[in-house]
Design an enzyme around this catalytic site. Structure first.
Site, short mmCIF file in Angstrom:
data_model
loop_
_atom_site.label_atom_id
_atom_site.label_comp_id
_atom_site.label_asym_id
_atom_site.label_seq_id
_atom_site.Cartn_x
_atom_site.Cartn_y
_atom_site.Cartn_z
N ALA A 192 -5.29 0.28 -3.68
CA ALA A 192 -4.45 0.26 -4.51
C ALA A 192 -3.45 0.76 -4.09
O ALA A 192 -4.34 2.21 -3.97
CB ALA A 192 -4.43 0.64 -5.99
N SER A 224 -9.32 3.46 -4.44
CA SER A 224 -7.74 3.63 -4.49
C SER A 224 -6.89 4.16 -3.01
O SER A 224 -8.28 4.10 -2.12
CB SER A 224 -7.51 5.03 -5.01
OG SER A 224 -8.18 6.22 -4.62
N ASP A 225 -5.76 3.85 -2.57
CA ASP A 225 -5.18 4.90 -1.37
C ASP A 225 -5.93 6.33 -1.25
O ASP A 225 -5.98 6.82 -2.74
CB ASP A 225 -4.13 4.53 -1.03
CG ASP A 225 -3.14 4.45 0.32
OD1 ASP A 225 -4.59 4.91 1.19
OD2 ASP A 225 -2.30 4.16 0.47
N TRP A 226 -5.80 7.07 -0.28
CA TRP A 226 -6.40 7.75 -0.08
C TRP A 226 -5.61 9.00 -1.45
O TRP A 226 -4.04 9.15 -0.05
CB TRP A 226 -7.02 8.08 1.78
CG TRP A 226 -7.91 8.06 1.68
CD1 TRP A 226 -9.24 8.88 1.98
CD2 TRP A 226 -8.56 7.02 1.41
NE1 TRP A 226 -10.39 7.92 2.53
CE2 TRP A 226 -10.15 7.16 2.38
CE3 TRP A 226 -8.75 5.72 0.85
CZ2 TRP A 226 -11.18 6.40 1.83
CZ3 TRP A 226 -9.87 4.54 0.79
CH2 TRP A 226 -10.99 4.95 1.79
#
Length: 828
Positions: A192, A224-226
């Protein structure tokens, strides 16, 4: 490589609700949490679209570097891409990596997108097909692939907060389509993005549940993206399964408390944990399963750099073949291929020739074991046959490059490289080591660390005013031979991790240096919360005279049998975290090409960029060859093309404008935090056709070393709605050399009851033929290419009636046309 749902539920029952919740954020930057009670080990993740870096930003730990994603899409060769996915998987396994954070399935919506090198194309169908091929290749070898960044994360400006406004039909037909293809290919993770869509951040967006998990049946992990998770309850109640990185994400203990007080339902968390356990089971990381990652991952450490295996010859050969397969011959006036037997002198011109840009900038960056420049490749190809003269030409616009090991020495050992020291608050040395260059993104942290110091003894080869710099955030200083050059406090203007940790801006100072007089350069930066620890030290000699450089290049070209001039973008212009503001290569590079072309009609311009650039001199040169960012074997692969050992196999995955002003979609700058996708369905070649504009080069364009006639298109008289359609296109090789042609099929729907593009890409097939031979390409047009999303019914529909099928060699060259009748169920 699997565990039954019943076994997963049994394992889940061993954990308390709190223990389940705590599994759902990272243990470290790149690892998930272990759970001994289940026999669950940590899963190791790595960036990886063009190479598998592993867990550390350390130039001593090298990675095979493939051509950029845009170059892979330009191959229009899914079998080759699948093989390259296998190469990435082998590299991942060697490094103990379980999960590869690739492919990137966002689109080249605007030519100004700064990260297009990491994305495949402008078109959802081509992106989906190439992305699915990479997924299959990676996962066939027991490494999990990740489709990212879900969804509409197609530009970099304000990417952490931008709210993309896109209508439902465009979202379904254009931006979600490549992700659906990846799910159909069995992708194990979906990432995401940072952005919001229609008012809701993607890590809490309902699109994670439907269509991803509901309609498409995705049973993997949504990560999630970081740093994209910024709250607890709304993201935990959404379809997001794993918050990265850890251990300080907004989930963790906060999520455990939310489960305990009932604000996040237990069954919601249980579904997330089931997905994580299912992934772990597939990877052999759960219970008694046989792990697929190496012992390095299980032990929790990277293998020492000295133990890193050499790149196998077959891997180098595959990477080299990919360079030629993706290189696009945009124009050729009888100059290519060059015949080595008729060459005495070849002039190779341009800074990018000697320092070819092999990869894009940002989190996807890796440290290759070697890099073959265009100059290296040409010299190797002509060794013993012709003289190669190199003229560097003007320095490209952009920041000074990081110090390389060939430009300085460690002042303590005298060996090539720099001295890295970590100091405490009183300036006492805590540790020291020699490093190869000045780009140090993760200097090792030790207890009491307060200041990073990088020192190098410069040995100037050019006298004059040098540009010296240090990049990072917080309090920094730069001194030369003990004389302060700059000092100040430089707070980060953003919390974008790509900027803070990978590509921090530099602060510069000038200093006069003399040949034969060494100078000690010392850079320091203090470590402060929120500023990362990336430290980059750079130095650039005085820029050559911009007026004299083209004249020198022209003289070299005039005295040569052929000239190869290499121009391209810099990390300042094409990089994660920033969109471009222009497509120009700059006045100095354009002047260089014009001067060389005027001096020698046999001039080949090689373009070294990850996405579209303006080529105002394209009609003045003998040939234009698009190299993309070609990876570690770039120079050898391009030499194979230049001298005819291989055909330029590429076709454009994105339409290239002659000038930025011509492009129908250019907006990447949000207004009041919102970025409207007002063009709807009309992205890429669809937008060009809608506005009746003619680009420099159409989507699908690319020349080989022979010519083709498209002779006949055969379409079935009718097809049922919802069925694939098979069309056949007969083509003939009209040249004197065997070759490969990419036959492309487009659709149109005259008189449609719904809005449609003028025509749109629907399928392709590649064929090979000997001189004079005709062959028939069989192209499958998938049923999805004929359907549209009905917003009112919230369902896919296919119009019946007359459709138009067009075939040719690009979106702008479709000489063959036939009609197709689409009938409904029960029609005769």
């Amino acid at each position: 490589m699997g565990t039954s749902d019943e076994e997963i539920d049994r394992l889940l029952g061993k954990l308390t609700p709190r223990a389940r919740a705590l599994l759902l954020d990272g243990a470290t930057t790149w690892r998930t949490r272990a759970e001994p009670a289940l026999g669950l080990r940590e899963l190791v993740m790595s960036d990886g679209p063009a190479g598998v870096r592993g867990e550390a930003w350390d130039e001593r730990i090298t990675s095979v570097l493939l051509p950029s994603a845009s170059a892979l899409a330009a191959t229009w060769d899914e079998d080759l891409v699948e093989s390259l996915g296998g190469l990435l998987a082998a590299e991942a396994r060697r490094k103990g990596v379980d999960v590869l954070l690739a492919p990137t399935l966002n689109l080249h919506r605007s030519p100004l997108g700064g990260r297009h090198f990491e994305c495949f194309s402008e078109d959802p169908e081509l992106t989906g097909r190439v992305g699915a091929a990479l997924v299959r290749g990676v996962q066939a070898h027991g490494v999990a692939a990740t489709a990212k960044h879900y969804v509409a994360n197609d530009s970099e400006t304000d990417r952490l907060t931008v709210d993309v406004r896109v209508d439902e039909r465009a979202l379904r037909e254009v931006y979600l389509a490549p992700f659906e293809a990846a799910v159909d290919a069995g992708v194990r993770l979906v990432m995401a993005g940072y952005n919001a869509v229609d008012g809701t951040t993607m890590t809490a967006n309902a699109l994670l549940s439907d269509p991803l998990k509901g309609e498409w049946g995705f049973d993997g992990v949504v990560v999630s993206d970081w740093g994209a998770v910024r709250s607890t309850e709304d993201t935990a109640r959404s379809g997001l399964d794993l918050a990265m990185p850890g251990p300080d994400s907004p989930w963790g203990e906060a999520l455990a408390r939310a489960v305990a007080d009932g604000t996040v339902p237990e069954d919601t968390v249980d579904d997330k944990v089931r997905r994580l356990l299912r992934l772990a089971a597939w990877l052999g990381a759960l219970g008694e399963g046989e792990p697929t990652a190496s012992g390095a991952a299980r032990a929790g450490t990277e293998a020492p750099p000295a133990l890193r295996p050499a790149v196998a010859p077959r891997e180098r050969a595959l990477a080299r073949r990919a360079v030629a397969a993706g290189s696009v011959l945009l124009a050729n006036r009888g100059v290519l291929p060059l015949d080595p037997g008729h060459l005495r002198t070849v002039a190779v011109i341009g800074a990018h020739a000697a320092r070819t840009r092999t990869q894009g900038g940002g989190s996807a960056g890796v440290f290759p074991p070697h890099e073959v420049s265009v100059l290296d490749g040409v010299r190797a190809a002509l060794r013993g046959r012709a003289r190669v003269v190199h003229v560097p030409g003007p320095r490209p616009d952009g920041p000074a490059p990081p110090l390389g090991h060939d430009a300085c020495t460690d002042p303590r050992s005298g060996l090539p490289g720099v001295l890295l020291r970590m100091l405490d608050a009183d300036g006492r040395e805590l540790y020291a080591e020699r490093r190869r260059g000045g780009r140090l993104l993760e200097p090792r942290l030790v207890p009491g660390a307060h200041t990073v110091e990088v020192s190098a003894r410069l040995r100037p080869r050019t006298a004059g005013r040098w540009t010296l710099g240090v990049a990072g955030f917080g309090r920094m200083s730069l001194a030369l031979d003990g004389r302060p050059l700059l000092a100040g406090d430089f707070p980060p203007p953003t919390d974008d991790p790509a900027v803070v940790h990978v590509n921090p801006p530099a602060q510069y100072a000038g200093a006069d240096l003399a040949v034969g007089q060494d100078a000690l350069l010392v850079a320091r930066r203090e470590l402060a919360p929120g500023t990362g620890r990336a430290t980059v030290v750079s130095a650039a000699p005085p820029a050559p005279d911009a007026a004299a450089s083209p004249a020198e290049a022209a003289r070299a070209a005039a005295g040569a049998d052929a000239a190869i001039v290499v121009v391209g973008t810099t990390e300042h212009g094409e990089c994660e975290g920033y969109d471009r503001t222009t497509l120009s290569l700059g006045a100095t590079q354009n002047a260089l090409v014009r001067a060389v072309a005027a001096a020698n009609s046999r001039t080949v311009a090689v373009v070294n960029s990850g996405g579209p650039v303006e080529l105002p001199w394209r009609d003045a040169v003998g040939a234009v060859l698009l190299a993309w960012f070609p990876g570690q074997e770039g120079g050898d692969g391009l030499a194979d093309v230049l001298f005819g050992r291989a055909e330029p196999g590429g076709r454009l995955p994105t339409t290239w404008p002659a000038a930025l002003a011509d492009a129908p979609v250019t907006r990447t700058l949000p207004a009041d935090g919102r970025l409207p996708y007002d063009e709807g369905l009309h992205v890429g070649h669809r937008g060009w056709l809608r506005h009746t504009r003619v680009p420099a080069y159409w989507f699908g364009h690319g020349l080989g070393y022979t010519t083709w006639a498209h002779e006949e298109l055969t379409v079935p008289p009718r097809a049922g709605a919802g069925e694939d359609v098979t069309v056949r296109v007969r083509v003939r090789n009209m040249g004197a050399r065997s070759g490969r042609e990419v036959v492309q099929v487009y659709l149109a729907r005259p008189g449609s009851a719904v809005e449609r593009p003028v025509r749109w890409f629907a399928g392709y097939a590649a064929v090979r033929a000997r001189p004079g031979e005709s062959v028939t390409a069989t192209v499958r047009v998938p049923a999805r290419a004929l359907r549209h999303w009905c917003v009112r019914e919230r369902a896919w529909r296919t119009e019946t009636g007359r459709w138009r099928v067009l075939a040719g060699r690009s979106a702008g060259e479709v000489p063959l046309v036939a009609d197709l009748e689409v009938v409904g169920p029960g029609s005769g």
